[in-house]
Design a protein around this motif. Sequence first.
Motif, PDB file in Angstrom:
ATOM      1  N   CYS A 119       0.916  -1.090   0.088  1.00  0.00           N
ATOM      2  CA  CYS A 119       0.074   0.083   0.094  1.00  0.00           C
ATOM      3  C   CYS A 119       0.508   1.282   0.213  1.00  0.00           C
ATOM      4  O   CYS A 119       2.017   1.278   0.598  1.00  0.00           O
ATOM      5  CB  CYS A 119      -0.915   0.008   1.199  1.00  0.00           C
ATOM      6  N   ASP A 120       0.407   2.401  -0.694  1.00  0.00           N
ATOM      7  CA  ASP A 120       0.987   3.718  -0.678  1.00  0.00           C
ATOM      8  C   ASP A 120       0.828   4.368   0.739  1.00  0.00           C
ATOM      9  O   ASP A 120       1.967   5.082   0.974  1.00  0.00           O
ATOM     10  CB  ASP A 120       0.499   4.484  -1.974  1.00  0.00           C
ATOM     11  N   ILE A 121      -0.180   4.348   1.334  1.00  0.00           N
ATOM     12  CA  ILE A 121      -0.445   5.105   2.479  1.00  0.00           C
ATOM     13  C   ILE A 121      -0.860   4.190   3.543  1.00  0.00           C
ATOM     14  O   ILE A 121      -1.708   3.497   3.242  1.00  0.00           O
ATOM     15  CB  ILE A 121      -1.611   6.366   2.507  1.00  0.00           C
ATOM     16  N   ARG A 122      -0.133   4.185   4.686  1.00  0.00           N
ATOM     17  CA  ARG A 122      -0.685   3.338   5.786  1.00  0.00           C
ATOM     18  C   ARG A 122      -1.267   4.001   7.114  1.00  0.00           C
ATOM     19  O   ARG A 122      -0.533   4.877   7.836  1.00  0.00           O
ATOM     20  CB  ARG A 122       0.314   2.194   6.075  1.00  0.00           C
ATOM     21  N   VAL A 123      -2.261   3.853   7.455  1.00  0.00           N
ATOM     22  CA  VAL A 123      -3.155   4.548   8.682  1.00  0.00           C
ATOM     23  C   VAL A 123      -3.386   3.418   9.618  1.00  0.00           C
ATOM     24  O   VAL A 123      -4.110   2.467   9.214  1.00  0.00           O
ATOM     25  CB  VAL A 123      -4.091   5.259   8.342  1.00  0.00           C
ATOM     26  N   ALA A 124      -2.979   3.567  10.665  1.00  0.00           N
ATOM     27  CA  ALA A 124      -2.958   2.580  11.727  1.00  0.00           C
ATOM     28  C   ALA A 124      -3.526   3.031  13.004  1.00  0.00           C
ATOM     29  O   ALA A 124      -3.529   3.962  13.470  1.00  0.00           O
ATOM     30  CB  ALA A 124      -1.786   1.627  12.256  1.00  0.00           C
ATOM     31  N   ALA A 125      -4.519   1.968  13.690  1.00  0.00           N
ATOM     32  CA  ALA A 125      -4.961   2.182  15.013  1.00  0.00           C
ATOM     33  C   ALA A 125      -3.906   2.004  16.087  1.00  0.00           C
ATOM     34  O   ALA A 125      -2.986   1.163  15.756  1.00  0.00           O
ATOM     35  CB  ALA A 125      -6.157   1.325  15.287  1.00  0.00           C
ATOM     36  N   GLU A 126      -3.977   2.682  17.333  1.00  0.00           N
ATOM     37  CA  GLU A 126      -3.140   2.333  18.452  1.00  0.00           C
ATOM     38  C   GLU A 126      -3.126   1.101  18.622  1.00  0.00           C
ATOM     39  O   GLU A 126      -2.313   0.402  19.245  1.00  0.00           O
ATOM     40  CB  GLU A 126      -3.521   3.253  19.552  1.00  0.00           C
ATOM     41  N   SER A 127      -4.111   0.268  18.434  1.00  0.00           N
ATOM     42  CA  SER A 127      -4.310  -1.127  18.777  1.00  0.00           C
ATOM     43  C   SER A 127      -3.654  -2.338  17.996  1.00  0.00           C
ATOM     44  O   SER A 127      -3.622  -3.292  18.231  1.00  0.00           O
ATOM     45  CB  SER A 127      -5.816  -1.602  19.128  1.00  0.00           C
ATOM     46  N   ALA A 128      -3.268  -1.564  16.781  1.00  0.00           N
ATOM     47  CA  ALA A 128      -2.616  -2.526  15.920  1.00  0.00           C
ATOM     48  C   ALA A 128      -1.359  -3.310  16.470  1.00  0.00           C
ATOM     49  O   ALA A 128      -0.563  -2.512  16.881  1.00  0.00           O
ATOM     50  CB  ALA A 128      -2.429  -1.964  14.453  1.00  0.00           C
ATOM     51  N   THR A 181       0.706   7.260   9.788  1.00  0.00           N
ATOM     52  CA  THR A 181       0.128   7.897  11.120  1.00  0.00           C
ATOM     53  C   THR A 181      -0.471   6.847  12.077  1.00  0.00           C
ATOM     54  O   THR A 181      -1.020   5.705  11.621  1.00  0.00           O
ATOM     55  CB  THR A 181      -0.926   8.951  10.890  1.00  0.00           C
ATOM     56  N   VAL A 182      -0.678   7.030  13.229  1.00  0.00           N
ATOM     57  CA  VAL A 182      -1.138   6.141  14.196  1.00  0.00           C
ATOM     58  C   VAL A 182      -2.396   7.025  15.052  1.00  0.00           C
ATOM     59  O   VAL A 182      -1.791   8.327  15.439  1.00  0.00           O
ATOM     60  CB  VAL A 182      -0.222   5.504  14.927  1.00  0.00           C
ATOM     61  N   LEU A 183      -3.310   6.387  15.042  1.00  0.00           N
ATOM     62  CA  LEU A 183      -4.492   7.251  15.860  1.00  0.00           C
ATOM     63  C   LEU A 183      -5.299   6.311  16.791  1.00  0.00           C
ATOM     64  O   LEU A 183      -5.321   5.071  16.678  1.00  0.00           O
ATOM     65  CB  LEU A 183      -5.487   7.648  14.628  1.00  0.00           C
ATOM     66  N   PRO A 184      -6.091   7.102  17.745  1.00  0.00           N
ATOM     67  CA  PRO A 184      -7.129   6.138  18.502  1.00  0.00           C
ATOM     68  C   PRO A 184      -7.796   5.313  17.744  1.00  0.00           C
ATOM     69  O   PRO A 184      -8.296   6.024  16.588  1.00  0.00           O
ATOM     70  CB  PRO A 184      -7.613   7.119  19.178  1.00  0.00           C
ATOM     71  N   ASP A 185      -8.284   4.282  17.964  1.00  0.00           N
ATOM     72  CA  ASP A 185      -8.776   3.335  17.137  1.00  0.00           C
ATOM     73  C   ASP A 185     -10.084   3.902  16.369  1.00  0.00           C
ATOM     74  O   ASP A 185     -10.367   3.690  15.017  1.00  0.00           O
ATOM     75  CB  ASP A 185      -9.378   2.074  17.921  1.00  0.00           C
ATOM     76  N   ALA A 186     -10.933   4.755  17.256  1.00  0.00           N
ATOM     77  CA  ALA A 186     -12.168   5.234  16.704  1.00  0.00           C
ATOM     78  C   ALA A 186     -12.003   6.293  15.579  1.00  0.00           C
ATOM     79  O   ALA A 186     -12.757   6.683  14.734  1.00  0.00           O
ATOM     80  CB  ALA A 186     -12.942   5.843  17.685  1.00  0.00           C
ATOM     81  N   GLN A 187     -10.811   6.748  15.456  1.00  0.00           N
ATOM     82  CA  GLN A 187     -10.438   7.764  14.368  1.00  0.00           C
ATOM     83  C   GLN A 187      -9.798   7.058  12.971  1.00  0.00           C
ATOM     84  O   GLN A 187      -9.758   7.877  12.011  1.00  0.00           O
ATOM     85  CB  GLN A 187      -9.444   8.778  15.141  1.00  0.00           C
ATOM     86  N   VAL A 188      -9.472   5.890  13.038  1.00  0.00           N
ATOM     87  CA  VAL A 188      -8.663   5.295  11.950  1.00  0.00           C
ATOM     88  C   VAL A 188      -9.356   5.281  10.817  1.00  0.00           C
ATOM     89  O   VAL A 188      -8.944   5.799   9.605  1.00  0.00           O
ATOM     90  CB  VAL A 188      -8.212   3.921  12.357  1.00  0.00           C
ATOM     91  N   ALA A 189     -10.680   4.673  10.961  1.00  0.00           N
ATOM     92  CA  ALA A 189     -11.365   4.619   9.656  1.00  0.00           C
ATOM     93  C   ALA A 189     -11.813   6.085   9.012  1.00  0.00           C
ATOM     94  O   ALA A 189     -11.746   6.422   7.853  1.00  0.00           O
ATOM     95  CB  ALA A 189     -12.955   3.742   9.892  1.00  0.00           C
TER      96      ALA A 189
END
Length: 254
Positions: A119-128, A181-189
């Motif tokens: 993937c070109d851009i990877r956005v992840a949750a803190e839980s990942a 970027t890494v975000l709180p789970d609710a903000q990832v989607a």
Amino acid sequence: MGLVQLSIDGPLARVTLSHEGKFNAMSRAMWRELAATFRHLPTQAGVRCVLIAGQGGHFCAGGDIAEYPAFRFDEAALRDFHENDVWGGLSAMLDCDLPIVAQIEGNCMGAGVEIASCCDIRVAAESARFGAPIARLGFPMAPREAQLVAREAGALTAREMLLQAAVLDAAEMKARGFLHTVLPDAQVAPEANARAARIAGMAPQAARLNKQTMRSLLSGAIPQDLMQQAYRYADSTEHREGIDAFLGKRTPVF
């Protein structure tokens, strides 16, 4: 068996990995579906960006190990699995000229790391959580797959995952340059969708040309002799013991 689901909403396509009860582990059928999906997407008029995610709060927990005894202990069958099923899916993603955004939550192991690496851009949750703990299963990562992970996650990280069976959190993977970027789970989607929408609003021809340029710059050939011997471990004692122990829910004895 699992599914790779595709939905298209105007310029955005969404690919969802779905394997209920197995944290979206990839079956052989899913690898083939992944390949077919990413070969099909560039032919769809108006699609400018792809977002890939897993269902139920997890990205992908690796391969479906329950299938492994049927083919992994024969060299020719093992080669066919990695070079046609797995690499077929991964290469279809790598060859796709549409930008791909990864929405990564929960388990991102083995096959999940490989798919994310395409993937070109990877956005992840803190839980990942990220890893490729196949050393516990008694087998190595296939050459093309290892080259991909080492290139995208870094050789240091690939060695740690493969030799130590290390599992790393999202903050560490961002620090090592794998995640944007890494975000709180609710903000990832919402963030993944927003990034995909921004990409879809840019010039599509420029995106295609940029992907072609990057693909050319990052390409590298694997020595043929390595490819010839890569799957000779198929019928080895360690390989059988690793898979049998996992399926039998016991600690392997190597």
